[in-house]
Design a protein around this motif. Structure first.
Motif, short mmCIF file in Angstrom:
data_model
loop_
_atom_site.label_atom_id
_atom_site.label_comp_id
_atom_site.label_asym_id
_atom_site.label_seq_id
_atom_site.Cartn_x
_atom_site.Cartn_y
_atom_site.Cartn_z
N LYS A 281 0.80 -1.22 0.00
CA LYS A 281 0.00 0.00 0.00
C LYS A 281 0.84 1.28 0.00
CE LYS A 281 -3.92 -2.23 0.18
NZ LYS A 281 -4.88 -2.20 -0.94
N ALA A 282 2.15 1.16 0.26
CA ALA A 282 3.02 2.34 0.26
C ALA A 282 4.45 1.88 -0.05
CB ALA A 282 2.97 3.07 1.60
N ASP B 125 8.69 2.57 -0.79
CA ASP B 125 9.86 3.36 -0.43
C ASP B 125 10.49 3.89 -1.72
OD1 ASP B 125 12.29 4.39 0.34
OD2 ASP B 125 12.88 2.67 1.56
N LYS C 168 1.29 5.61 -5.09
CA LYS C 168 1.91 4.29 -5.27
C LYS C 168 2.73 4.25 -6.55
CE LYS C 168 -2.11 2.31 -2.98
NZ LYS C 168 -3.42 1.68 -3.23
N SER D 288 7.40 0.69 2.23
CA SER D 288 7.94 1.63 3.22
C SER D 288 7.31 1.35 4.58
CB SER D 288 7.64 3.07 2.80
OG SER D 288 6.25 3.36 2.97
N ASP D 289 7.76 2.10 5.58
CA ASP D 289 7.18 1.97 6.93
C ASP D 289 5.72 2.39 6.96
OD1 ASP D 289 9.60 1.06 7.89
OD2 ASP D 289 10.26 3.04 8.60
N GLU D 290 5.27 3.11 5.92
CA GLU D 290 3.89 3.56 5.87
C GLU D 290 2.94 2.51 5.30
OE1 GLU D 290 3.95 7.12 3.57
OE2 GLU D 290 5.23 8.22 4.98
N ASP D 291 3.49 1.37 4.91
CA ASP D 291 2.66 0.30 4.35
C ASP D 291 1.91 -0.42 5.47
OD1 ASP D 291 1.47 -1.70 2.91
OD2 ASP D 291 3.34 -2.80 2.49
N PHE D 292 0.72 0.04 5.77
CA PHE D 292 -0.05 -0.53 6.88
C PHE D 292 -0.39 -2.00 6.64
CE2 PHE D 292 -3.26 0.98 3.90
CZ PHE D 292 -4.18 -0.05 3.89
#
Length: 216
Positions: free
Chosen positions: A14-15, A17, A74, A194-198
C-alpha cells in the motif's frame, strides 16, 4: 521458500519506499516471467509498458485523478510500474508473427504440425470474433500474466500492488496506446514497501479451505 509460503506471505503493498529500486537483474527476471506467461493457444495477445523512470511514472501517475487519486502516490513512489495491455485485435499480421516465431523456435517438427497449430489458433480467434467477446477472452489471458507476475515478484522479494483502480481511457490517451493497436487493462506497481505500508502489519485473511474446495 516454497510456493505455498510465497502465496501466504506476499501481500498487496500500500506504500512504497521511493529510495529503493529493483535491481536490473531482478527486473529482467520479471520481464521474462511476463514474456513466457501462458495464454490460450499461445495467442500472446499482450504488450507490457514498463515505467522505470521518474518521467514515465509521473506520466502514469498524472492519469490517476478523481476517484483514482488514491493510487497516484503508489505509482509515483514505486520502483517500476507495469501496465498490462491487450491488443485491440488479433489480426492476421499478429497471428503470422506468432506462428513464424514458433517455427523459428523449433515448435514444428513437421509441416502438418505447423498447419494444425495455425488452424487451431485461427479457429479460436475467429470464434471469439463471431461471438463478439474477443476483448473478454483476451482480458482473461492478461490476468493469467498478472497472476504469474505477482507470484514471481513474491518469490523474488519484490512487493507488488495490482491496480484495477485506473482510468484506462486516460492511460490509453497519455501513452498513445490506441494508436498502437493496444488498450490498457490493469496496472501493477512494483518495488519495496515503506514503513507507511499498513498492510504489511496485518495478517492475511482468506475463507477456510473447507468452504473453497470440493473433492470428488
Amino acid at each position: 521458500m516454497n510456493v505455498a509460503q510465497i502465496a501466504t506471505t506476499r501481500r498487496t503493498c500500500k506504500a512504497f519506499d521511493p529510495a529503493r529500486k529493483i535491481p536490473d537483474a531482478v527486473m529482467a527476471d520479471l520481464r521474462t516471467v511476463l514474456r513466457f506467461a501462458p495464454a490460450s493457444v499461445n495467442s500472446q495477445p499482450w504488450h507490457f509498458v514498463v515505467a522505470g523512470s521518474d518521467e514515465g511514472k509521473a506520466k502514469i501517475a498524472a492519469t490517476l485523478a478523481g476517484n483514482y487519486a488514491y493510487n497516484a502516490a503508489k505509482v509515483a513512489k514505486c520502483s517500476h510500474a507495469v501496465i498490462l495491455c491487450a491488443r485491440t485485435d488479433l489480426d492476421d499480421a499478429h497471428l503470422a508473427a506468432v506462428l513464424a516465431q514458433e517455427e523459428q523456435d523449433g515448435r514444428f517438427p513437421t509441416a502438418e504440425g505447423k498447419t494444425m497449430q495455425s488452424n487451431s489458433r485461427s479457429f479460436y480467434v475467429k470464434s471469439h470474433h463471431d461471438k463478439h467477446d474477443l476483448d473478454e477472452w483476451v482480458d482473461r489471458q492478461i490476468y493469467i500474466a498478472l497472476g504469474n507476475l505477482l507470484l514471481a515478484a513474491g518469490a523474488l522479494g519484490v512487493d507488488a500492488c495490482p491496480m484495477e483502480g485506473i482510468d484506462v481511457q486516460a492511460v490509453d490517451t497519455a501513452l498513445g496506446l490506441r494508436e498502437q493497436g493496444l488498450r490498457s487493462v490493469v496496472m501493477v506497481a512494483l518495488g519495496y514497501g515503506s514503513d507507511e505500508d499498513f498492510n504489511a502489519k496485518l495478517p492475511k485473511s482468506r475463507l477456510p479451505e473447507a468452504s473453497l474446495f470440493t473433492d470428488i
